[in-house]
Design a protein around this motif. Structure first.
Motif, mmCIF file in Angstrom:
data_model
loop_
_atom_site.group_PDB
_atom_site.id
_atom_site.type_symbol
_atom_site.label_atom_id
_atom_site.label_comp_id
_atom_site.label_asym_id
_atom_site.label_seq_id
_atom_site.Cartn_x
_atom_site.Cartn_y
_atom_site.Cartn_z
ATOM 1 N N ARG A 58 21.069 17.042 -3.264
ATOM 2 C CA ARG A 58 20.995 17.415 -1.849
ATOM 3 C C ARG A 58 20.968 18.935 -1.682
ATOM 4 N N LEU A 59 21.781 19.639 -2.457
ATOM 5 C CA LEU A 59 21.816 21.097 -2.378
ATOM 6 C C LEU A 59 20.471 21.696 -2.768
ATOM 7 N N VAL A 60 19.931 21.259 -3.880
ATOM 8 C CA VAL A 60 18.642 21.787 -4.347
ATOM 9 C C VAL A 60 17.511 21.375 -3.403
ATOM 10 N N ASN A 61 17.535 20.132 -2.932
ATOM 11 C CA ASN A 61 16.494 19.641 -2.028
ATOM 12 C C ASN A 61 16.465 20.457 -0.733
ATOM 13 N N ASP A 62 17.623 20.644 -0.123
ATOM 14 C CA ASP A 62 17.661 21.406 1.122
ATOM 15 C C ASP A 62 17.391 22.887 0.891
ATOM 16 N N GLY A 63 17.846 23.420 -0.235
ATOM 17 C CA GLY A 63 17.570 24.823 -0.551
ATOM 18 C C GLY A 63 16.081 25.078 -0.762
ATOM 19 N N MET A 64 15.427 24.203 -1.523
ATOM 20 C CA MET A 64 13.985 24.358 -1.754
ATOM 21 C C MET A 64 13.192 24.144 -0.470
ATOM 22 N N THR A 65 13.621 23.178 0.335
ATOM 23 C CA THR A 65 12.944 22.937 1.608
ATOM 24 C C THR A 65 13.062 24.161 2.505
ATOM 25 N N ALA A 66 14.250 24.738 2.571
ATOM 26 C CA ALA A 66 14.449 25.936 3.387
ATOM 27 C C ALA A 66 13.600 27.095 2.866
ATOM 28 N N LEU A 67 13.496 27.226 1.564
ATOM 29 C CA LEU A 67 12.703 28.301 0.972
ATOM 30 C C LEU A 67 11.215 28.137 1.300
ATOM 31 N N VAL A 68 10.701 26.931 1.171
ATOM 32 C CA VAL A 68 9.293 26.678 1.496
ATOM 33 C C VAL A 68 9.045 26.891 2.993
ATOM 34 N N LEU A 69 9.974 26.413 3.821
ATOM 35 C CA LEU A 69 9.822 26.612 5.267
ATOM 36 C C LEU A 69 9.949 28.078 5.651
ATOM 37 N N LEU A 70 10.716 28.850 4.884
ATOM 38 C CA LEU A 70 10.780 30.289 5.130
ATOM 39 C C LEU A 70 9.406 30.918 4.912
ATOM 40 N N GLY A 71 8.721 30.501 3.851
ATOM 41 C CA GLY A 71 7.369 31.005 3.617
ATOM 42 C C GLY A 71 6.418 30.630 4.748
ATOM 43 N N ILE A 72 6.530 29.410 5.240
ATOM 44 C CA ILE A 72 5.690 28.977 6.363
ATOM 45 C C ILE A 72 6.047 29.772 7.610
ATOM 46 N N THR A 73 7.335 30.018 7.822
ATOM 47 C CA THR A 73 7.775 30.784 8.988
ATOM 48 C C THR A 73 7.251 32.209 8.940
ATOM 49 N N VAL A 74 7.336 32.837 7.773
ATOM 50 C CA VAL A 74 6.839 34.206 7.638
ATOM 51 C C VAL A 74 5.329 34.239 7.853
ATOM 52 N N ARG A 75 4.635 33.242 7.370
ATOM 53 C CA ARG A 75 3.172 33.207 7.496
ATOM 54 C C ARG A 75 2.719 32.970 8.935
#
Length: 149
Positions: A58-75
């Motif tokens: 759960r920690l890794v899943n939510d962390g990776m999801t947040a990281l990918v969504l951060l890239g989408i947010t910045v873009r």
């Protein structure tokens, strides 16, 4: 497992919300919807893991999801994505807290925070897709009016 009906309902609504975003959203909403669907799919792997593997997953899943969504947010920089990022930050912090303090993840507070966060994430995605859809309809209507005039 008394939480199965609630979990199934939240996951079903999440997937339906993501499918709505895939259908009516712009590029940003579609990418975020794919990430949310992947998050739900990976989250279902906890049935095959033990209790300790579940917390790390759960920690890794939510962390990776947040990281990918951060890239989408910045873009793409949409307002609704900021809300999603804040919800995933809270989700990641909660999982970190439970992992570091070695608290059992089956308590009421964990379930409440997890469910409210995930519902908030999906509401942000649905609202973002609805706004993008409305913007496209409005732009098309203006273009049709300009062509008719």
């Amino acid at each position: 497992m008394p939480d199965i009906p609630i979990r199934f309902l939240i996951n079903s609504l999440s997937v339906l919300g993501a499918l709505f975003a895939l259908w009516k959203g712009s590029q940003a909403e579609r990418l975020a919807a794919l990430v949310v669907i992947a998050n739900v799919a990976v989250g279902q792997l906890d049935t095959f893991l033990g209790a300790s593997g579940d917390s790390v997953l759960r920690l890794v899943n939510d962390g990776m999801t947040a990281l990918v969504l951060l890239g989408i947010t910045v873009r793409y920089g949409a307002l609704w994505m900021g809300g999603v990022m804040l919800f995933y930050a809270a989700q990641f912090a909660m999982h970190s807290y439970y992992l570091v303090t070695d608290r059992p993840t089956g308590d009421y507070l964990n379930a409440l925070i997890n469910n409210v966060n995930f519902i908030g994430i999906n509401l942000c995605l649905i609202i973002g897709a609805a706004v993008a859809w409305r913007r496209r309809v409005r732009t098309a209507r203006r273009a049709a009016e300009a062509a008719a005039a």
